[in-house]
Design a protein around this motif. Structure first.
Motif, mmCIF file in Angstrom:
data_model
loop_
_atom_site.group_PDB
_atom_site.id
_atom_site.type_symbol
_atom_site.label_atom_id
_atom_site.label_comp_id
_atom_site.label_asym_id
_atom_site.label_seq_id
_atom_site.Cartn_x
_atom_site.Cartn_y
_atom_site.Cartn_z
ATOM 1 N N ARG A 48 -12.534 -10.242 70.286
ATOM 2 C CA ARG A 48 -11.834 -10.102 71.566
ATOM 3 C C ARG A 48 -12.823 -9.750 72.683
ATOM 4 O O ARG A 48 -12.739 -10.288 73.784
ATOM 5 C CB ARG A 48 -10.749 -9.041 71.432
ATOM 6 C CG ARG A 48 -9.853 -8.922 72.645
ATOM 7 C CD ARG A 48 -8.513 -8.306 72.277
ATOM 8 N NE ARG A 48 -8.617 -6.955 71.752
ATOM 9 C CZ ARG A 48 -8.347 -6.596 70.504
ATOM 10 N NH1 ARG A 48 -7.955 -7.486 69.622
ATOM 11 N NH2 ARG A 48 -8.457 -5.335 70.110
ATOM 12 N N LEU A 49 -13.778 -8.865 72.413
ATOM 13 C CA LEU A 49 -14.779 -8.511 73.424
ATOM 14 C C LEU A 49 -15.679 -9.702 73.750
ATOM 15 O O LEU A 49 -16.135 -9.854 74.887
ATOM 16 C CB LEU A 49 -15.616 -7.330 72.925
ATOM 17 C CG LEU A 49 -14.877 -5.988 72.818
ATOM 18 C CD1 LEU A 49 -15.748 -4.948 72.125
ATOM 19 C CD2 LEU A 49 -14.468 -5.495 74.197
ATOM 20 N N LYS A 50 -15.918 -10.552 72.739
ATOM 21 C CA LYS A 50 -16.690 -11.777 73.006
ATOM 22 C C LYS A 50 -15.930 -12.699 73.947
ATOM 23 O O LYS A 50 -16.512 -13.255 74.898
ATOM 24 C CB LYS A 50 -16.968 -12.514 71.687
ATOM 25 C CG LYS A 50 -18.203 -12.049 70.952
ATOM 26 C CD LYS A 50 -18.377 -12.815 69.635
ATOM 27 C CE LYS A 50 -18.439 -14.311 69.882
ATOM 28 N NZ LYS A 50 -18.562 -15.051 68.615
ATOM 29 N N ARG A 51 -14.614 -12.875 73.708
ATOM 30 C CA ARG A 51 -13.808 -13.731 74.583
ATOM 31 C C ARG A 51 -13.775 -13.196 76.003
ATOM 32 O O ARG A 51 -13.707 -13.954 76.967
ATOM 33 C CB ARG A 51 -12.381 -13.868 74.035
ATOM 34 C CG ARG A 51 -12.275 -14.673 72.763
ATOM 35 C CD ARG A 51 -10.828 -15.107 72.514
ATOM 36 N NE ARG A 51 -9.927 -13.982 72.409
ATOM 37 C CZ ARG A 51 -9.662 -13.345 71.275
ATOM 38 N NH1 ARG A 51 -10.239 -13.725 70.151
ATOM 39 N NH2 ARG A 51 -8.810 -12.312 71.263
ATOM 40 N N GLN A 52 -13.812 -11.878 76.138
ATOM 41 C CA GLN A 52 -13.813 -11.260 77.456
ATOM 42 C C GLN A 52 -15.205 -11.226 78.073
ATOM 43 O O GLN A 52 -15.381 -10.718 79.178
ATOM 44 C CB GLN A 52 -13.255 -9.838 77.359
ATOM 45 C CG GLN A 52 -11.802 -9.771 76.895
ATOM 46 C CD GLN A 52 -11.359 -8.344 76.605
ATOM 47 O OE1 GLN A 52 -12.126 -7.395 76.720
ATOM 48 N NE2 GLN A 52 -10.103 -8.191 76.203
ATOM 49 N N ARG A 53 -16.200 -11.767 77.328
ATOM 50 C CA ARG A 53 -17.594 -11.842 77.784
ATOM 51 C C ARG A 53 -18.182 -10.467 78.055
ATOM 52 O O ARG A 53 -18.990 -10.288 78.962
ATOM 53 C CB ARG A 53 -17.712 -12.724 79.030
ATOM 54 C CG ARG A 53 -17.269 -14.159 78.794
ATOM 55 C CD ARG A 53 -17.406 -14.999 80.028
ATOM 56 N NE ARG A 53 -16.964 -16.374 79.790
ATOM 57 C CZ ARG A 53 -16.923 -17.329 80.716
ATOM 58 N NH1 ARG A 53 -17.320 -17.069 81.934
ATOM 59 N NH2 ARG A 53 -16.509 -18.540 80.416
ATOM 60 N N GLY A 167 -18.985 -7.000 83.391
ATOM 61 C CA GLY A 167 -18.413 -8.332 83.621
ATOM 62 C C GLY A 167 -18.016 -8.490 85.072
ATOM 63 O O GLY A 167 -17.509 -7.553 85.698
ATOM 64 N N ARG A 168 -18.272 -9.668 85.609
ATOM 65 C CA ARG A 168 -17.978 -9.932 87.012
ATOM 66 C C ARG A 168 -16.581 -10.520 87.166
ATOM 67 O O ARG A 168 -16.158 -11.383 86.394
ATOM 68 C CB ARG A 168 -19.007 -10.896 87.602
ATOM 69 C CG ARG A 168 -20.423 -10.316 87.666
ATOM 70 C CD ARG A 168 -20.531 -9.223 88.701
ATOM 71 N NE ARG A 168 -21.904 -8.753 88.897
ATOM 72 C CZ ARG A 168 -22.261 -7.873 89.813
ATOM 73 N NH1 ARG A 168 -21.343 -7.348 90.612
ATOM 74 N NH2 ARG A 168 -23.522 -7.512 89.921
ATOM 75 N N ALA A 169 -15.865 -10.039 88.196
ATOM 76 C CA ALA A 169 -14.489 -10.493 88.424
ATOM 77 C C ALA A 169 -14.415 -11.693 89.355
ATOM 78 O O ALA A 169 -13.393 -12.363 89.413
ATOM 79 C CB ALA A 169 -13.660 -9.353 89.013
ATOM 80 N N HIS A 170 -15.494 -11.955 90.099
ATOM 81 C CA HIS A 170 -15.423 -12.990 91.134
ATOM 82 C C HIS A 170 -16.553 -14.016 90.975
ATOM 83 O O HIS A 170 -17.573 -13.938 91.669
ATOM 84 C CB HIS A 170 -15.502 -12.353 92.527
ATOM 85 C CG HIS A 170 -14.405 -11.389 92.812
ATOM 86 N ND1 HIS A 170 -13.150 -11.777 93.217
ATOM 87 C CD2 HIS A 170 -14.365 -10.029 92.727
ATOM 88 C CE1 HIS A 170 -12.392 -10.710 93.387
ATOM 89 N NE2 HIS A 170 -13.099 -9.645 93.089
ATOM 90 N N PRO A 171 -16.359 -14.995 90.077
ATOM 91 C CA PRO A 171 -17.363 -16.072 90.000
ATOM 92 C C PRO A 171 -17.375 -16.910 91.266
ATOM 93 O O PRO A 171 -18.385 -17.531 91.592
ATOM 94 C CB PRO A 171 -16.903 -16.891 88.782
ATOM 95 C CG PRO A 171 -15.435 -16.591 88.654
ATOM 96 C CD PRO A 171 -15.262 -15.186 89.118
ATOM 97 N N GLY A 710 -3.535 -8.114 66.413
ATOM 98 C CA GLY A 710 -4.663 -8.228 67.337
ATOM 99 C C GLY A 710 -4.462 -9.323 68.363
ATOM 100 O O GLY A 710 -4.759 -9.147 69.549
ATOM 101 N N GLU A 711 -3.961 -10.487 67.913
ATOM 102 C CA GLU A 711 -3.695 -11.582 68.850
ATOM 103 C C GLU A 711 -2.650 -11.179 69.885
ATOM 104 O O GLU A 711 -2.802 -11.435 71.084
ATOM 105 C CB GLU A 711 -3.211 -12.813 68.084
ATOM 106 C CG GLU A 711 -4.268 -13.499 67.253
ATOM 107 C CD GLU A 711 -3.676 -14.624 66.421
ATOM 108 O OE1 GLU A 711 -4.109 -15.772 66.614
ATOM 109 O OE2 GLU A 711 -2.787 -14.361 65.602
ATOM 110 N N LEU A 712 -1.590 -10.543 69.413
ATOM 111 C CA LEU A 712 -0.515 -10.141 70.316
ATOM 112 C C LEU A 712 -0.996 -9.097 71.317
ATOM 113 O O LEU A 712 -0.612 -9.120 72.489
ATOM 114 C CB LEU A 712 0.671 -9.594 69.525
ATOM 115 C CG LEU A 712 1.455 -10.629 68.708
ATOM 116 C CD1 LEU A 712 2.457 -9.939 67.800
ATOM 117 C CD2 LEU A 712 2.172 -11.616 69.623
ATOM 118 N N ALA A 713 -1.843 -8.172 70.851
ATOM 119 C CA ALA A 713 -2.354 -7.144 71.761
ATOM 120 C C ALA A 713 -3.167 -7.775 72.887
ATOM 121 O O ALA A 713 -3.052 -7.379 74.056
ATOM 122 C CB ALA A 713 -3.202 -6.129 70.995
ATOM 123 N N ALA A 714 -4.000 -8.769 72.541
ATOM 124 C CA ALA A 714 -4.802 -9.445 73.565
ATOM 125 C C ALA A 714 -3.911 -10.202 74.546
ATOM 126 O O ALA A 714 -4.120 -10.164 75.768
ATOM 127 C CB ALA A 714 -5.799 -10.396 72.903
#
Length: 834
Positions: A48-53, A167-171, A710-714
């Motif tokens: 999950r942290l990987k998906r969130q970069r 992590g940046r919010a504004h690409p 875990g999927e549902l929490a994300a």
């Protein structure tokens, strides 16, 4: 629960932030002293942290924080010894991860990812401690100073600094393009982004402008000034974020137009809030392939309801129809059918359509445009329950007694053919006995009156249980044929709105109860008990109007801080050396006071129809927590439901689609039942059993259902954030439109009601048109001819002294004049006329 039995994403990030080298799953688990059950969850947390970069996975299954400096070749990775593996990583209590919320005045707050019991509110970040972080960024912050005026062990306010941007919010950033002497730059529309974006020469040219540049043989980019670009609204991709004082750098990817052009405000807000608004080609192609007419194959194994006079009831401008209803009055009570579009039939899990729907999370509705979650081929086509066309549905069939209590609930895939596309206005006219409407819908008129009767019974049942209904109006914009605004009015709810609301609440609650009884993991719509401090603040305001919530034990207590001393209140002429006094702090008398929805409900009934109803209802709403999505059934405080979910709007809300899939799975597996589903105890015990049964499912889902815990929490977190993003964008556009409308009425005078008092002035709501605005404190000082201050004890602004005092407080009626439009906040400012 002990430290070894649970951990958070923050723990993992904290561990990796202190690690001197990338770490494996085993090393992380050892460093956090995780036992076997928790170690199984660690892999999903890292994914999950990987998906969130937020973390990166290197070769060999090693993990590090995203953007962390790679190891040099000279650095050798120490081999962990058994002692070092067994020793837990020391957690720095002054470090926290969270999201930075910047203020336009330069400072900011870090909202922790996980609640901090040692903090009173969010972490304050002064302007000089923001570093390179930008509004919305995910950051690591350090607590540098705590407020010492609190009782030992109690939560304190704190100040800190940004340590690292995770992590940046504004690409991308939308703003105004300016040609400069040394370099070109873009000023962001988001006033909380304090960094201008530098645009190097040539990077301001989009492919279209570059083609024009070459075709017309214009000067070199260094000396080029295009009139269509100077002062234009542009969207910029950031190619280098600010670092060590060096400003951000970007390139123009879109030229949207010049300020003031029709429809540009929507385009700006879509990009400002990063709303996905263009469907990829593969998503559009899949939608076209899926949108086939309902045939015999689709109707197979479905209950056929096409013979019944089922109807949809929506607003006049609605284009997608999620739900249709049917009611029968029976000797033993009532039969209610709620049919919801079977979106899950058309949107397969993990397909391009599903991934795009999850990314969007929800449809966004602007006054003159919608940004849908699904392509129009589905949202307005095959998934929409259009009249006189066969449509696939998931049906909730409820048998209710004469008091509205559910005696039996059945759930089934079905097929319907809506008999009529009704509007709230038309149904209300029929119920009110309008002869024209009654004649036109003669075949359905009796059904609508039955719907009214059942809705009133269901509403009475909810009221008995303590459910709240503030019924606050919303702004509705009116436009002429050419799209120009002609007015702003208050929304009106009639009995037709209420009957649909009651039927949808009943269906949502029935589905939630069924899935929980079966133990099938799903998403819940939760609304938790309000924070004691918020309730206490509201109680103080209510007292000013002569009301109280009547909560036993809800009062304030004063605590003398041991060894704490503060200076006595100063007097004129007294200097250093004034006598000190004991430090006293004020806290709610009980953190575990027993507040229930009935306390709020009784007060709403007391103020109904009173002049102060609007203000107190608004203040009550502010004292409550924000509803969100969660895996655990934490209950819905405002509705007084033990469990609740969102099932009835899968065309426009992704969580509803998840719940549909969970329900379809449960119906397809009638014998599957999780152990925790059969126990009548609380959600904490159910959660514990899910963790214990984690062997069947790596995320503790108990081994049944289409989704793991875990999927549902994300998905719950993503969906809650998408909902807030959509709400913010919709509300901001309404503010922009309101400001545009009031620009034409500057100088006009209005009667108004004071609805909020702050240190910088008070907000008013106009009586004639539904517009809110600010009367700044400097305008009050001009009016009173004296200095003004905010008096906190009764939330009033007081101007002058002695016998020449003027006071403004909540509920006051005033006469105001529209003075100006704040260009940054898009807010109307007023001045008093008398």
């Amino acid at each position: 629960m002990s430290r070894t039995e649970t951990f958070t994403e923050e723990d993992v990030l904290n561990f990796l932030g202190h690690a001197r080298h990338p770490a494996s799953v085993r090393e992380i688990a050892s460093g956090l002293s995780l036992k076997h059950a928790a170690r199984r969850v660690l892999a999903s947390v890292l994914s999950r942290l990987k998906r969130q970069r937020l973390v990166e996975e290197l070769r060999g299954g090693q993990y590090r924080l995203a953007g962390a400096r790679p190891e040099s070749r000279s650095e050798t990775k120490p081999t962990p010894t058994p002692d070092s593996q067994a020793k837990p990583a020391k957690r720095d209590p002054n470090l926290l991860t969270g999201r930075l919320v910047a203020h336009r005045d330069g400072y900011g707050f870090v909202v922790p990812d996980s609640p901090r019991t040692d903090l009173d509110g969010d972490l304050f970040i002064p302007p000089d401690q923001l570093g390179d972080a930008m509004h919305g960024d995910r950051v690591v912050a350090r607590i540098e100073r705590r407020d010492t005026r609190h009782a030992p062990g109690s939560p304190t306010r704190a100040e800190g600094r940004i340590v690292k941007v995770l992590g940046r919010a504004h690409p991308t950033v939308v703003g105004l393009f300016h040609y400069g002497h040394r370099s070109n730059f873009v000023t962001p529309y988001e006033s909380r982004l304090h960094h201008e974006i530098v645009i190097p020469p040539g990077e301001e040219l989009t492919p279209e402008l570059l083609a024009k540049h070459k075709a017309e043989k214009l000067p070199k980019p260094q000396s080029l000034r295009l009139p269509e670009l100077d002062g234009a609204v542009v969207n910029v991709e950031i190619t280098r974020f600010p670092r060590a004082g060096v400003p951000a750098v970007g390139r123009v990817i879109e030229v949207l137009g010049k300020p003031g052009e029709f429809g540009l405000d929507v385009e700006i807000l879509i990009r400002k809030h990063h709303l996905p608004h263009r469907f990829p080609d593969d998503v559009l192609e899949q939608a076209r392939q899926a949108a086939r007419p309902v045939g015999n194959a689709e109707r197979e194994d479905r209950r056929d309801f096409r013979h019944l006079p089922i109807v949809t009831i929506d607003g006049e401008t609605a284009r997608d129809f999620d739900d249709a209803v049917y009611v029968e009055r029976r000797p033993e009570g009532w039969h209610l059918q709620v049919h919801i579009a079977d979106v899950a039939h058309y949107v397969a899990r993990d397909s391009p359509l599903d991934r795009e729907a999850r990314l969007r999370g929800t449809s966004v509705y602007f006054p003159d445009r919608a940004v849908p979650m699904l392509p129009e081929e589905l949202s307005n086509g095959m998934c929409s329950l259009n009249p006189h066309e066969d449509r696939l549905v998931m049906s909730v069939l409820l048998e209710l007694d004469h008091h509205g209590e559910v005696k039996d609930a059945e759930f089934t895939p079905g097929v319907i053919r809506s008999a009529e596309r009704m509007t709230y206005t038309a149904v209300n006219q029929v119920i009110e006995g309008d002869p024209v409407a009654t004649s036109r819908y003669a075949a359905l008129a009796g059904r609508f009156r039955d719907m009214r009767d059942l809705a009133l019974i269901l509403n009475a049942r909810r009221t008995r249980r303590g459910s709240m209904d503030f019924d606050l109006p919303e702004r509705v914009l009116s436009f002429d044929a050419e799209g120009r605004m002609t007015g702003i009015v208050r929304s009106e709810r009639n009995i037709a709105h209420r009957l649909i609301e009651e039927f949808m609440l009943a269906a949502n609650q029935a589905v939630a109860n069924y899935l929980e009884l079966r133990g099938v993991p799903s998403l819940h719509r939760v609304h938790e008990k309000p924070d004691p401090k918020k309730v206490l603040e509201f109680e103080e305001l209510a007292h000013a109007f002569g009301y109280t919530l009547g909560v036993p034990g809800l009062s304030e207590k004063s605590i003398t801080v041991r060894h704490g001393r503060v200076a006595a209140p100063g007097r004129t002429g007294r200097g250093a050396g004034a006598r000190e006094r004991p430090m006293v702090v004020r806290l709610p008398s009980s953190e575990n006071f027993q507040i229930t929805p009935q306390h709020y409900q009784r007060l709403t009934q007391k103020i109904a129809g009173k002049p102060e109803e609007r203000i107190l209802s608004y203040l009550m709403l502010r004292s409550l927590k924000q509803a969100r999505y969660a895996v655990e059934p934490l209950g819905h405080f405002a509705l007084a439901f033990d469990q609740y979910t969102h099932f009835t709007s899968p065309i426009r809300r992704y969580p509803d689609l998840i719940v549909h899939r969970a329900l379809k799975w449960a119906l397809a597996h009638p014998d599957a039942r999780s152990k925790q589903g059969s126990h009548p105890d609380g959600h904490a015990e159910r959660k514990a059993r899910r963790e214990q049964s984690g062997a069947a499912h790596p995320d503790g889902g108990g081994g049944i259902g289409p989704y793991s815990q875990g999927e549902l929490a994300a998905i719950a977190v993503e969906s809650s954030e998408s909902e807030r993003r959509a709400d913010t964008a919709e509300r901001e556009l309404m503010d922009w439109k309101t400001a545009q409308f009031m620009e034409q009425h500057l100088g006009d005078e209005y009667d108004a009601l004071v609805i909020s008092v702050q240190k910088f002035g008070f907000f008013v709501e106009l009586t004639e048109i539904f517009v809110e605005g600010l009367v700044p404190i400097n305008r009050l000082e001009e009016e009173a001819g004296a200095h003004c201050l905010y008096r906190e004890r009764d939330h009033a602004i007081v101007c002058g002294r002695g016998g020449h005092t003027r006071i403004w407080k909540l509920g006051d009626r005033v006469r105001v004049r529209a003075e100006r439009i704040d260009p940054m906040r898009h807010r109307v400012e007023f001045a008093l006329t008398t």
